[in-house]
Each structure stands twice: as structure tokens, then as C-alpha cells.
Motif scaffolding. Structure first.
Motif, mmCIF file in Angstrom:
data_model
loop_
_atom_site.group_PDB
_atom_site.id
_atom_site.type_symbol
_atom_site.label_atom_id
_atom_site.label_comp_id
_atom_site.label_asym_id
_atom_site.label_seq_id
_atom_site.Cartn_x
_atom_site.Cartn_y
_atom_site.Cartn_z
ATOM 1 N N THR A 146 4.050 5.876 5.426
ATOM 2 C CA THR A 146 3.410 4.819 5.049
ATOM 3 C C THR A 146 3.848 3.949 4.041
ATOM 4 O O THR A 146 3.857 4.671 2.855
ATOM 5 C CB THR A 146 1.975 4.967 4.875
ATOM 6 N N ASN A 158 2.340 13.381 6.210
ATOM 7 C CA ASN A 158 2.516 11.827 5.727
ATOM 8 C C ASN A 158 3.031 11.602 4.412
ATOM 9 O O ASN A 158 2.731 12.254 3.491
ATOM 10 C CB ASN A 158 1.012 11.050 6.051
ATOM 11 N N CYS A 159 3.815 10.624 4.173
ATOM 12 C CA CYS A 159 4.408 10.115 3.055
ATOM 13 C C CYS A 159 4.245 8.883 2.533
ATOM 14 O O CYS A 159 4.687 7.830 3.527
ATOM 15 C CB CYS A 159 6.119 10.533 2.833
ATOM 16 N N TYR A 160 3.437 8.571 1.715
ATOM 17 C CA TYR A 160 3.377 7.062 0.980
ATOM 18 C C TYR A 160 4.824 6.743 0.278
ATOM 19 O O TYR A 160 5.233 7.571 -0.524
ATOM 20 C CB TYR A 160 2.301 7.022 0.441
ATOM 21 N N VAL A 220 3.002 10.993 -2.419
ATOM 22 C CA VAL A 220 3.461 9.710 -2.590
ATOM 23 C C VAL A 220 5.142 9.765 -3.427
ATOM 24 O O VAL A 220 5.274 10.487 -4.193
ATOM 25 C CB VAL A 220 2.760 8.772 -3.311
ATOM 26 N N LEU A 271 3.898 1.088 1.276
ATOM 27 C CA LEU A 271 2.891 0.249 0.601
ATOM 28 C C LEU A 271 3.656 -0.890 0.017
ATOM 29 O O LEU A 271 4.774 -0.762 -0.758
ATOM 30 C CB LEU A 271 2.238 1.045 -0.424
ATOM 31 N N LEU A 278 -6.650 2.274 1.616
ATOM 32 C CA LEU A 278 -5.285 2.692 2.231
ATOM 33 C C LEU A 278 -5.633 3.341 3.601
ATOM 34 O O LEU A 278 -4.937 2.868 4.701
ATOM 35 C CB LEU A 278 -4.699 4.213 1.496
ATOM 36 N N SER A 293 -4.279 0.656 6.608
ATOM 37 C CA SER A 293 -3.012 1.200 7.347
ATOM 38 C C SER A 293 -2.741 0.795 8.728
ATOM 39 O O SER A 293 -3.731 0.958 9.607
ATOM 40 C CB SER A 293 -3.160 2.785 7.183
#
Length: 646
Positions: free
Chosen positions: A308, A263-265, A284, A310, A362, A366
Motif C-alpha cells: 500500500t 501487507n507493506c506500507y 512500513v 502512502l 488508512l 485504501s
């Protein structure tokens, strides 16, 4: 120059899986590893890595090589810089045969020189934090924001001294040319007097922007005063080593965590990334205040298919940036979103609530993009039916961007429930959107096809069938392939002849018409004369780039036979290696047959020319005799191969 000893150590130590894995997400399939190619855009993996052979090959764009070549290709650097890069990765001390002088430094490629200049600037800015001015202004600013010494070092945060030419003077003392400093965007020319140069970054804290392999390629710099006549941030310009549309801030520090956590923020600014690292979240990256680009999306997709986003707690700003979600969906990514409380951003909120509470926030907040997008408009659609219809169309258009039809269907059902509208209406609108998109694609392809057809009118029509020369070249290629794969294998018992000795003996006196294959064949003959058989490693490490690339093409199969045929279903598939003697014998026959076909074509052409020019009949008769003898040879070869002659 780097010593041969260092180069040999690097070659012995490097591992293709580790090197390529720094840049793309690898998946095992059969004996090889596969990924989406980092050199061209694709959604279906065609990039193959062979750990056993220590090579890579893309069946889409044709890129191929060993670990060193991969670094050269992806970084756009030369052999020496690639060795330095890999030596750093594996902790190998670089030995120099002799120290490079400023004059020798000019021999580097422009790209390498720019990277060296950017690294020098990074070190210079970092060291400035230890000066009196740097401590009182730069370091105190970072400490006020809660940045630890470890985080300052991790991100190479620095300070640009408040003067016109501090960096310029230090760089010139170290042998850097003004031209390189200009191209790197580190200095500027004075307006009206191009001969006068001055530092781009002055009196600001600096944020080092690294490429995916960790090399400094640009800087962002924040002002520390409240001067309204100056921009808050200034950034490096586009250069040969920095294309902001293809770069994400923090990708070097984040890539391992992104791959591990899948997963990448995605945040907006430098300090957002750093604050999240302080909170223990490393997966991130930031778009650095620019609109999300296709290049940045492809960069994320190398490591994960989940992102994801932000968002700051600003409803108007969120709605203005929703286009980014559609781009992410179109790029084949699964998208979630988190919105912070009103007036907060990742940096301010993480400092306000602390690491653990921030991480919990977070996880708990989400939401997938459908719930997120509909939630943004819930107040509007509750009061206004027309606005609800518009939102439905907007949501459906976003769903239509998703390439995977199953995921599209799942999201359509979810949207139906959240919007409290029949599924049939959602699917009908989705189909309309997809049909419209297909029509646009069709029209675009049609226009491109018509343009191609007009271009073809200017180009002579090519023969569709392969020529005799093409067929001969293909058989020469097959001969080389067999030599590479089975050169050391015995054709009979242990005392028998190996395949390379047999093939080289049978092709003695035959000059391959394809220069590259003739060159590879000559390498086999030369090595065999020393009672050795060159292995695949001999060629994949060969200095001749053309030869190395062709060999990798030959030894990298596009498909593998699944072990399930034998292990599960007890189906035995015969391969060429099961009877190498027969495989080698038939290859020689086919090679000679195609050589004879070429000679027949030449003989036929000479006979025709002789008849048309009124040549002496005795000479024509001799040519006919040669032609008939060649036909007999072809007949014998055809009989051996089992080819039916009509």
C-alpha cells in the motif's frame, strides 16, 4: 577469534526455518518449505528449505548450504561474523579465545571491517545524545517531534557533534584505519589536501539505516539550522556494504509485521516510518526519497505480495510519481494507495490526529490502484474527451504490467465500469498493449540469440550426446547419493549387511574418475573403518565447501511424490527404498558396466593407434584379446540388467 564452544552452541541452536524466514516469506509444500530465491530474481519459487536436514538449495542459481552458510551468502560475510550474527539472534554469549588487536583486525575481510566500522559509528552517534550538545540540540529535536525514548532506541537515532573530527579521532583511538573509515563514507578527504580527513556528518541528527538482518550499513543526517547553503539531508555514499537501490529504510524493524499482516506500507522518508511506528503501525518501509527501484521491489516481495503506497496530499507530486505503481505491478505485487489530505504527509497527519484516527484513516481510504489512478484524473476526464482517451491508455498500460492474466482481467473489468466505457474497448486496447510488449520482448530475444550464434561460431561445436566419461561420472554420483541416503540401512534382515558396507566392498579397488566423488567415497571408507557410517550431517557440516555443496545438491530432491496418491486414491508407487538390495545391486552393475565401456573405448583406441603406427601384430592381437574379454564381461552385465543386445 570466537571459541569452538560458542561455535558448537550456535550450530546446535540454529534452525534453518527461523534463519531463512528472517529474509524471505516461506510456504510449506510437502515436507519442505519453498520461497522465491533471495540470491537471484525470480517470480516462481525454486528455493527449497529442508527443516529435517537443516539445509537450503536453490534449483535456479545453485546456491546451497546450512544456516551458517546462508547467513554468509546473504550477508556477504565470513564464517566468524556469521557465527556472531547467529549468536546474537539466539542470545548466545560469544566467547573469544583471545581479544583481537587492531593488527589482527586487518585480517577481517573488507566487508566485515566496514560493517564493524558502521556499528562503531552508530554507537558513537547514539552516545552523543547524552552529551550536553547532543541533549540540547539532537534530543530536544526528537522530543519536539514526539519521538519517545523507546522509539529513539528502536531506530538507533543519534547526533553527530558539530566539529570537524570527533568521529575520526574516536575511531582511530579504537584501532580503525583511515582507509576503512573512508571506504565506509564516514570521513571525507579535504579538497586539495587528501592527507587531511574530516567527519562527513557534523551538527546533524542521524538516522541509522540497517540492512535486512539489522546491521548498520549507512546513515541519513538532517540539519537542525535554517542554513540555506546546506542541504536539509545528507546521506552515506554507495559503499561495498550499502547499495541504496537495494535498501529500504525500516525493513529490519518491519519485516516480521509485514510477513504477519501480509501487507507493506510504502512511504517516502525516515520520519514517516518512525511516526507510523509511534501510531502502532510497524509494517512500513521508506524508499528514503529515491525513485523506487527493482531491487527494493524484490525486497518487499520476499515478505508479502501486497503493498500500500502512502502519498502526501499533493496532486502534482502524486502524478509525477505514478511510475512507481507500474514498477510495483510489474514486480508481481498487488497495489493499493492512500492519499492524505492537502498539505499533509504520514508524519504530520499521524501527529495531528493521533494513533487510532490515523489507523482508521488508512483502512477507510485504501483503494486499489485502478480506482486510485482513475480518481486522480476524474476532473480532467469529465471535461475533456481527448484527455479521457489518454487516461484510458495510461490505465490500460498499467494493467498490462500485471504478470497474472486472471488479475489483469479483473482489473480490466473494473476499469471499464469506472471509466464508463465498454469492456470490449478496454480488452482490445489491453491486447494491443500486450502484443506490443511481446514484440519488444521477441525483438530483444532475437537480438540476444543472434549475438549468441555469432559467439558460437568462434567456439568449437560440442558433442550433443554424453560421452563415456560423462556417463561414468553420473553413475559415480548415483553411488554417492545412495550411500548418503541409505548408508545405514540393512539390505536384508536385521543381521544383514548395511548398504554402505556392501557398496564399499563392491567398489573396492575402483578409483572414481571424478575427484570430488572419489574424495567423498574416501570419507566413507575412512569412517567405516572406525565401525561408523557417516550421516548426512557429517557432510553438511564438513569444512570442505565443495564437498558440502555437492552433498546438498545430491540430497535435495526437486520434486516430492504427493501423499495423496496413496491416502486418497490408493495408488501405490514403488520407490527405490522398497527393495534396497535390488537397488544397490543394480547400481553396482551399472557402475561396472560404464567402467567396462570406458575400458573398451580405451582398448579400441589403442588397437587403432597400433594399426596406424604399424605396431607389432602380436601386441595388437593381445589388445584384441583384452577387448574381447571386456565385451564378454559387458555381455554378462547386460544380461543381469535385462538389457537387450542387438
Amino acid at each position: 577469534m570466537i571459541s569452538k564452544h560458542t561455535t558448537d552452541l550456535v550450530k546446535d541452536r540454529v534452525d534453518i526455518e527461523e534463519v531463512v524466514g528472517d529474509y524471505v516469506q516461506l510456504k510449506k509444500k510437502g515436507q519442505n518449505l519453498w520461497a522465491c530465491c533471495p540470491f537471484h530474481g525470480e517470480k516462481t519459487p525454486s528455493f527449497s528449505i529442508s527443516p529435517a536436514k537443516q539445509i537450503y538449495k536453490c534449483f535456479g542459481c545453485g546456491k546451497a548450504g546450512d544456516p551458517i552458510q546462508f547467513v554468509m551468502d546473504i550477508e556477504g560475510i565470513g564464517f566468524q561474523e556469521a557465527i556472531r550474527h547467529l549468536a546474537g539472534k539466539y542470545g548466545i554469549e560469544v566467547e573469544e579465545d583471545e581479544k583481537l588487536t587492531p593488527e589482527q583486525n586487518q585480517e577481517h575481510t573488507e566487508r566485515e571491517s566496514l560493517l564493524i566500522a558502521m556499528n562503531f559509528a552508530k554507537d558513537f552517534f547514539v552516545k552523543n545524545l547524552q552529551t550536553e550538545e547532543g541533549r540540547s540540540l539532537g534530543l530536544s529535536y526528537f522530543k519536539e517531534r514526539g519521538f519517545t525514548t523507546q522509539i529513539i532506541e528502536k531506530f538507533d537515532l543519534g547526533y553527530a557533534l558539530n566539529g570537524w573530527d570527533h568521529l575520526l579521532n574516536e575511531a582511530k583511538k579504537s584501532g580503525f584505519q583511515e582507509e576503512i573509515l573512508l571506504k565506509a563514507g564516514l570521513v571525507l578527504q579535504k579538497e586539495g589536501d587528501p592527507s587531511r580527513l574530516y567527519d562527513r556528518f557534523r551538527g546533524r541528527v542521524t538516522f541509522t539505516i540497517r540492512n535486512i538482518s539489522g546491521k548498520p550499513i549507512a546513515f541519513g543526517a538532517r540539519i537542525l539550522t535554517k542554513d540555506k547553503n546546506q542541504p536539509k539531508y545528507i546521506n552515506s555514499p554507495e559503499t561495498p556494504v550499502y547499495h541504496k537501490s537495494d535498501v529500504l529504510y525500516g525493513i529490519f524493524q518491519a519485516k516480521k509485521a509485514i510477513r504477519d499482516l501480509d501487507n507493506c506500507y510504502l512511504v517516502e522518508g525516515y520520519t514517516d516510518v518512525i511516526s507510523m511506528h509511534l501510531s502502532g503501525i510497524e509494517n512500513v518501509v521508506a524508499s528514503s526519497g529515491t525513485s523506487l527501484t527493482d531491487g527494493q521491489i524484490k525486497l518487499i516481495r520476499r515478505f508479502t505480495s501486497h503493498v500500500t503506497v502512502l502519498y502526501d496530499g499533493d496532486a502534482a507530486g502524486i502524478k509525477a510519481s505514478l511510475r512507481g505503481i507500474d514498477l510495483l505491478l510489474e514486480g508481481g505485487l498487488n497495489v493499493k494507495a492512500v492519499v492524505f489530505p492537502e498539505g499533509e504527509d504520514p508524519d504530520s497527519y499521524s501527529r495531528k490526529v493521533g494513533s487510532q484516527q490515523f489507523q482508521d484513516y488508512l483502512k477507510e481510504n485504501s483503494r486499489d490502484f485502478i480506482g486510485f489512478k482513475i480518481g486522480l484524473y476524474k476532473d480532467e476526464i469529465a471535461k475533456d474527451p481527448i484527455r479521457k482517451a489518454e487516461v484510458i491508455r495510461e490505465v490500460v498500460q498499467s494493467i498490462g504490467k500485471i504478470p497474472d492474466p486472471i488479475i489483469r482481467s479483473v482489473y480490466a473489468k473494473e476499469a471499464s465500469g469506472l471509466l464508463q466505457i465498454e469492456e470490449e474497448i478496454i480488452f482490445a486496447e489491453l491486447n494491443k498493449s500486450l502484443i506490443k510488449h511481446q514484440k519488444e520482448l521477441y525483438q530483444k530475444n532475437k537480438e540476444e540469440k543472434e549475438a549468441d550464434e555469432k559467439l558460437e561460431e568462434l567456439i568449437p561445436i560440442k558433442e550433443q550426446a554424453l560421452s563415456v566419461d560423462d556417463m561414468l561420472s553420473l553413475q559415480e554420483r548415483e553411488t554417492i547419493r545412495l550411500l548418503l541416503f541409505y548408508g545405514v540401512e540393512k539390505l536384508g534382515d536385521e543381521e544383514g549387511t548395511n548398504l554402505s558396507a556392501y557398496l564399499l566392498s563392491e567398489t573396492e579397488g575402483i578409483d572414481f574418475q571424478t575427484p570430488l566423488y572419489q574424495k567423498i567415497l574416501a570419507e566413507f571408507r575412512k569412517t567405516l573403518a572406525k565401525q561408523e557410517v557417516p550421516g548426512i550431517e557429517f557432510f553438511t557440516g564438513h569444512p570442505d565447501e565443495e564437498m558440502k555443496k555437492e552433498v546438498i545438491d545430491l540430497i535435495t530432491p526437486r520434486h516430492e511424490i504427493s501423499t495423496h496418491w496413496h491416502e486418497r486414491f490408493q495408488i501405490f508407487i514403488t520407490t527405490e527404498s522398497d527393495d534396497l538390495a535390488s537397488t544397490a545391486f543394480k547400481n553396482v552393475l551399472r557402475l561396472k558396466r560404464r567402467l567396462v565401456k570406458k575400458m573398451l573405448e580405451e582398448a579400441k583406441s589403442k588397437i587403432k593407434e597400433g594399426e596406424e603406427s604399424g605396431q607389432d601384430m602380436e601386441k595388437i592381437h593381445e589388445l584384441l584379446q583384452v577387448f574381447m574379454e571386456l565385451k564378454k564381461v559387458q555381455f554378462e552385465i547386460d544380461r543381469e540388467l535385462g538389457i537387450v543386445i542387438g
